[in-house]
Write a protein that holds these residues in place. Structure first.
Motif, PDB file in Angstrom:
ATOM      1  N   UNK A 166      39.258 -13.433 127.951  1.00  0.00           N
ATOM      2  CA  UNK A 166      40.579 -13.133 127.393  1.00  0.00           C
ATOM      3  C   UNK A 166      40.735 -13.829 126.048  1.00  0.00           C
ATOM      4  N   UNK A 167      41.706 -13.364 125.266  1.00  0.00           N
ATOM      5  CA  UNK A 167      42.089 -14.064 124.043  1.00  0.00           C
ATOM      6  C   UNK A 167      41.050 -14.071 122.940  1.00  0.00           C
ATOM      7  N   UNK A 168      40.251 -13.028 122.858  1.00  0.00           N
ATOM      8  CA  UNK A 168      39.270 -12.953 121.771  1.00  0.00           C
ATOM      9  C   UNK A 168      40.024 -12.672 120.466  1.00  0.00           C
ATOM     10  N   UNK A 169      39.820 -13.492 119.443  1.00  0.00           N
ATOM     11  CA  UNK A 169      40.589 -13.301 118.194  1.00  0.00           C
ATOM     12  C   UNK A 169      40.191 -12.015 117.474  1.00  0.00           C
ATOM     13  N   UNK A 170      41.130 -11.487 116.683  1.00  0.00           N
ATOM     14  CA  UNK A 170      40.829 -10.300 115.879  1.00  0.00           C
ATOM     15  C   UNK A 170      39.794 -10.646 114.818  1.00  0.00           C
ATOM     16  N   UNK A 171      39.119  -9.615 114.315  1.00  0.00           N
ATOM     17  CA  UNK A 171      38.129  -9.797 113.252  1.00  0.00           C
ATOM     18  C   UNK A 171      38.795 -10.449 112.035  1.00  0.00           C
ATOM     19  N   UNK A 172      38.133 -11.440 111.456  1.00  0.00           N
ATOM     20  CA  UNK A 172      38.667 -12.138 110.293  1.00  0.00           C
ATOM     21  C   UNK A 172      38.136 -11.500 109.003  1.00  0.00           C
ATOM     22  N   UNK A 173      39.039 -10.835 108.279  1.00  0.00           N
ATOM     23  CA  UNK A 173      38.633 -10.140 107.050  1.00  0.00           C
ATOM     24  C   UNK A 173      38.755 -11.017 105.802  1.00  0.00           C
ATOM     25  N   UNK A 174      39.163 -12.263 105.969  1.00  0.00           N
ATOM     26  CA  UNK A 174      39.425 -13.115 104.812  1.00  0.00           C
ATOM     27  C   UNK A 174      38.169 -13.282 103.946  1.00  0.00           C
ATOM     28  N   UNK A 175      38.349 -13.174 102.642  1.00  0.00           N
ATOM     29  CA  UNK A 175      37.227 -13.364 101.730  1.00  0.00           C
ATOM     30  C   UNK A 175      36.378 -12.117 101.528  1.00  0.00           C
ATOM     31  N   UNK A 176      36.769 -11.021 102.185  1.00  0.00           N
ATOM     32  CA  UNK A 176      35.996  -9.780 102.014  1.00  0.00           C
ATOM     33  C   UNK A 176      36.811  -8.788 101.201  1.00  0.00           C
ATOM     34  N   UNK A 177      36.161  -7.751 100.730  1.00  0.00           N
ATOM     35  CA  UNK A 177      36.865  -6.699 100.001  1.00  0.00           C
ATOM     36  C   UNK A 177      36.396  -5.360 100.540  1.00  0.00           C
ATOM     37  N   UNK A 178      37.209  -4.332 100.307  1.00  0.00           N
ATOM     38  CA  UNK A 178      36.795  -2.993 100.761  1.00  0.00           C
ATOM     39  C   UNK A 178      35.729  -2.466  99.800  1.00  0.00           C
ATOM     40  N   UNK A 225      23.709  -8.978 102.644  1.00  0.00           N
ATOM     41  CA  UNK A 225      24.524  -9.515 101.542  1.00  0.00           C
ATOM     42  C   UNK A 225      25.809  -8.701 101.379  1.00  0.00           C
ATOM     43  N   UNK A 226      25.656  -7.374 101.443  1.00  0.00           N
ATOM     44  CA  UNK A 226      26.801  -6.472 101.353  1.00  0.00           C
ATOM     45  C   UNK A 226      27.747  -6.673 102.530  1.00  0.00           C
ATOM     46  N   UNK A 227      27.178  -6.823 103.716  1.00  0.00           N
ATOM     47  CA  UNK A 227      27.965  -6.962 104.950  1.00  0.00           C
ATOM     48  C   UNK A 227      28.805  -8.246 104.927  1.00  0.00           C
ATOM     49  N   UNK A 228      28.246  -9.295 104.334  1.00  0.00           N
ATOM     50  CA  UNK A 228      28.937 -10.586 104.318  1.00  0.00           C
ATOM     51  C   UNK A 228      30.106 -10.637 103.345  1.00  0.00           C
ATOM     52  N   UNK A 229      30.140  -9.721 102.390  1.00  0.00           N
ATOM     53  CA  UNK A 229      31.225  -9.815 101.416  1.00  0.00           C
ATOM     54  C   UNK A 229      32.126  -8.577 101.346  1.00  0.00           C
ATOM     55  N   UNK A 230      31.887  -7.624 102.248  1.00  0.00           N
ATOM     56  CA  UNK A 230      32.746  -6.440 102.243  1.00  0.00           C
ATOM     57  C   UNK A 230      33.390  -6.230 103.601  1.00  0.00           C
ATOM     58  N   UNK A 231      34.463  -5.482 103.580  1.00  0.00           N
ATOM     59  CA  UNK A 231      35.153  -5.135 104.822  1.00  0.00           C
ATOM     60  C   UNK A 231      34.272  -4.136 105.575  1.00  0.00           C
ATOM     61  N   UNK A 232      33.914  -4.424 106.819  1.00  0.00           N
ATOM     62  CA  UNK A 232      32.981  -3.530 107.531  1.00  0.00           C
ATOM     63  C   UNK A 232      33.530  -2.108 107.671  1.00  0.00           C
ATOM     64  N   UNK A 233      32.652  -1.143 107.553  1.00  0.00           N
ATOM     65  CA  UNK A 233      33.018   0.244 107.820  1.00  0.00           C
ATOM     66  C   UNK A 233      31.897   0.876 108.638  1.00  0.00           C
ATOM     67  N   UNK A 234      32.130   2.062 109.127  1.00  0.00           N
ATOM     68  CA  UNK A 234      31.177   2.699 110.034  1.00  0.00           C
ATOM     69  C   UNK A 234      29.808   2.874 109.396  1.00  0.00           C
ATOM     70  N   UNK A 235      29.788   3.338 108.146  1.00  0.00           N
ATOM     71  CA  UNK A 235      28.511   3.603 107.478  1.00  0.00           C
ATOM     72  C   UNK A 235      27.676   2.333 107.339  1.00  0.00           C
TER      73      UNK A 235
END
Length: 271
Positions: A166-178, A225-235
């Protein structure tokens, strides 16, 4: 550019004959069962003939069979071919070997359970040991049904004793960009496909597998490198998964010091 789609191997079972672009049969040079030979033999034979002639397809001929029978056995293939101007009851079908399944996969026990607790793998994802290194469409279907039943029974027997985190935190998008780097993702995906087709395809070698690993490692680093600095998307997630699977296929291929089933390495010819 004609679309690619799957022409089932059942067509060879039905009596279709493989022919060169000249019209000549060629499977009799490779196997006593000719066009009914196992898939790994057929794939290598087609590959060899195409390479030898600098051609990128051979033909599958089912025109000698009863037209009504062909249409009733293969209605979808008949319609699809017809939509691009090929009447399979009268015309030969251009074909080339293609990977459309996973042969091997994640090792499981008799309940379909992987080495990760509560994670089950079934069907083409899994490696059960029930079929050999040259998996066939028909026996894999039976196997998938058997293991689905086993896994369902096993999970049902454990459900009352299972607790959940229980209580798994939401994904942290801080520091990323779309990311607007869709073109990069598309290009990287094409590169993965190209690496696997050219170096880890029907006929492999120690050198080709080494090259594949080297090229894939560059794509891995760029994608992480891309994954670490961008907001994850399906592709992006799909690309990471493709690279992970490609890595495992190459790694396992390099560890097998023999040619067996669909894995054929020219440095270890079959005895």
């Amino acid at each position: 550019e004609k679309p690619n789609f799957l022409i089932t191997e059942a067509m060879r079972g039905f009596g279709a004959i493989l022919r060169l672009q000249s019209g000549e049969e060629f499977m009799d040079k490779y196997h006593p069962m000719k066009s009914l030979a196992p898939r790994d033999v057929v794939a290598r034979a087609i590959y060899r003939e195409m390479t030898r002639r600098g051609e990128d397809f051979v033909y599958l001929d089912v025109t000698h069979k009863d037209p009504d029978s062909v249409r009733s056995h293969f209605p979808n293939i008949y319609e699809k071919c017809l939509s691009i101007g090929i009447d399979i009851t009268k015309d030969w079908i251009p074909v080339t070997p293609a990977a459309h399944y996973c042969c091997g996969g994640v090792r499981v026990d008799t309940n379909g359970q992987t080495s990760i607790k509560r994670l089950y793998a079934l069907g083409e994802t899994s490696c059960t040991g029930l079929h050999g290194a040259n998996r066939l469409a028909s026996n894999s279907l039976i196997e998938a049904v058997v293991y689905a039943d086993q896994a369902a029974r096993h999970t049902a027997s454990l459900i009352d004793r299972t607790d959940f985190q229980e209580g798994i935190p939401d994904w942290d998008f801080e520091g990323t960009q779309h990311t607007e780097e869709m073109l990069m993702l598309i290009q990287s995906k094409r590169e993965v496909q190209s690496i696997m087709s050219n170096y880890v395809g029907i006929v492999r070698s120690n050198l080709s597998l080494k090259r594949a690993m080297r090229r894939l490692s560059i794509l891995f680093e760029e994608t992480e490198e891309l994954y670490n600095k961008t907001k994850p998307n399906r592709e992006l997630c799909e690309l990471r998964n493709m690279i992970a699977v490609a890595y495992l296929v190459i790694k396992q291929g390099r560890e097998i010091k023999e040619s067996v089933g669909c894995h054929y390495n020219i440095d270890y010819p079959k005895q």
